[in-house]
Design an enzyme around this catalytic site. Structure first.
Site, mmCIF file in Angstrom:
data_model
loop_
_atom_site.group_PDB
_atom_site.id
_atom_site.type_symbol
_atom_site.label_atom_id
_atom_site.label_comp_id
_atom_site.label_asym_id
_atom_site.label_seq_id
_atom_site.Cartn_x
_atom_site.Cartn_y
_atom_site.Cartn_z
ATOM 1 N N HIS A 2 -1.073 11.235 -2.322
ATOM 2 C CA HIS A 2 -2.357 10.841 -1.754
ATOM 3 C C HIS A 2 -3.258 12.003 -1.368
ATOM 4 O O HIS A 2 -4.453 12.018 -1.670
ATOM 5 C CB HIS A 2 -2.121 9.953 -0.520
ATOM 6 C CG HIS A 2 -3.391 9.489 0.124
ATOM 7 N ND1 HIS A 2 -4.113 10.254 1.031
ATOM 8 C CD2 HIS A 2 -4.096 8.334 -0.013
ATOM 9 C CE1 HIS A 2 -5.175 9.594 1.413
ATOM 10 N NE2 HIS A 2 -5.205 8.422 0.795
ATOM 11 N N HIS A 22 0.819 -1.208 0.000
ATOM 12 C CA HIS A 22 0.000 0.000 0.000
ATOM 13 C C HIS A 22 0.856 1.263 0.000
ATOM 14 O O HIS A 22 1.643 1.472 0.925
ATOM 15 C CB HIS A 22 -0.890 -0.027 1.248
ATOM 16 C CG HIS A 22 -1.830 1.128 1.361
ATOM 17 N ND1 HIS A 22 -1.842 1.962 2.461
ATOM 18 C CD2 HIS A 22 -2.795 1.581 0.514
ATOM 19 C CE1 HIS A 22 -2.781 2.867 2.306
ATOM 20 N NE2 HIS A 22 -3.374 2.666 1.138
HETATM 21 O O1 G3P Z 1 -6.615 1.505 -2.971
HETATM 22 C C1 G3P Z 1 -6.854 1.171 -1.644
HETATM 23 C C2 G3P Z 1 -6.578 2.307 -0.710
HETATM 24 O O2 G3P Z 1 -5.392 2.939 -1.062
HETATM 25 C C3 G3P Z 1 -7.691 3.311 -0.706
HETATM 26 O O3 G3P Z 1 -7.569 4.261 0.306
HETATM 27 O O4 G3P Z 1 -6.951 6.467 1.217
HETATM 28 O O5 G3P Z 1 -5.287 4.635 1.232
HETATM 29 O O6 G3P Z 1 -5.913 5.730 -0.900
HETATM 30 P P1 G3P Z 1 -6.372 5.308 0.459
HETATM 31 MG MG MG Z 2 -4.860 4.546 -2.426
#
Ligand code: G3P
Ligand code: MG
Length: 274
Positions: free
Chosen positions: A80, A38
């Protein structure tokens, strides 16, 4: 192929999968692993940076999930938040920066002084690294306030299609308009896999998936329920969950049919699965 379509059993390892060589591209050719890093290996490096992807690669991860947005000058960058405060030494909105200004930011020191030279990655820079590392990419089209979903998809999708094979690319978004534009750019669902992001499974998920010719549904694992997981799998869609960092607590979700987990620290899942 390691991913079980039954959704009832989990292979004991996340052994890297070979990509199918066959042409035309078949549904089974997506080299999706069980665990995806992630924002790169964000437990050990500043999120969404080149360093985080290099760290993921070094740790043995095959795929990364990253977020993409546009700067004010239209440049797609890996980022992000709507602003730069949390993950840099600067202040202000991303949409108020051009590339020269964005490159002046230190986007690593907030995480650790060891990353003080890290600079915001453009999508092009990141794609070059992904290609160099032979990795797969789940790219999230992140739509912040006053950013255009269609403009982002138009700036991003052609670059993705030119850089990566369909077997190593999955584009996801919470934003239906961004995904709609992406699908209009590449209408073949085997050449561009799309993932619908939700926090929990909403009533209209089937219609969304059919309209977009989606490949997968991505849900917050804490809101996943067995019936919802089964329905997604029965609809022929892959099921991904974000963002889980405790393999012991996550364990029941595998039995419900989850195909892949998105984790800040995939190595803990690797160890648990093996
Ligand atoms: O793609 C999964 C996840 O990344 C979605 O939430 O806020 O971490 O981008 P976020
Ligand atoms: Mg994401």
């Amino acid at each position: 192929m390691p991913l079980s379509s039954s959704g009832t059993t989990l292979p004991p390892t996340i052994t890297p999968q070979r990509e199918a060589q066959a042409s035309p591209i078949s549904e089974t050719s997506l080299a999706l692993p069980r665990v995806i890093a992630h924002r790169g290996l964000s437990a050990h490096a500043p999120e969404n940076t080149l360093a985080a992807v290099r760290a993921a690669h070094t740790a043995g991860c095959r795929w990364v999930e990253l977020d993409v947005q546009q700067l004010g000058d239209g440049t797609p960058v890996i980022w992000h938040d709507a602003g730069v405060r949390r993950c840099s030494n600067g202040r202000g909105k991303l949409r108020h920066l051009d590339l020269a200004q964005a490159h002046q930011l230190d986007v690593g020191s907030w995480f650790s002084p060891a990353f003080r030279h890290e600079r915001m990655a453009t999508l092009d820079e990141m794609l070059a690294l992904i290609v160099e590392c032979d990795m797969g990419l789940n790219l999230e089209l992140k739509i912040s306030y006053r950013h255009s979903p269609a403009a982002l998809a138009k700036a991003v999708v052609p670059r993705l299609l030119a850089a990566l094979p369909p077997s190593r690319l999955l584009v996801s978004s919470f934003d239906r308009d961004a995904l709609r534009t992406a699908r209009d750019i590449e209408t073949d669902p085997h050449r561009l896999r799309l993932g619908l992001l939700y926090d929990k499974l909403p009533k209209g998920w089937r219609a969304d998936a059919e309209n977009l010719l989606a490949y997968s549904i991505h849900l917050d694992w804490r809101k996943l329920k067995p019936a919802g997981a089964s329905a997604v799998r029965d609809a022929g869609l892959r099921l991904l969950c974000y963002t889980a960092n405790n393999p012991a607590v996550f364990r029941p979700c595998w039995a419900w049919g989850v195909d892949a987990v998105i984790s800040d620290d995939p190595t803990c899942f690797t160890n648990a699965l093996s």
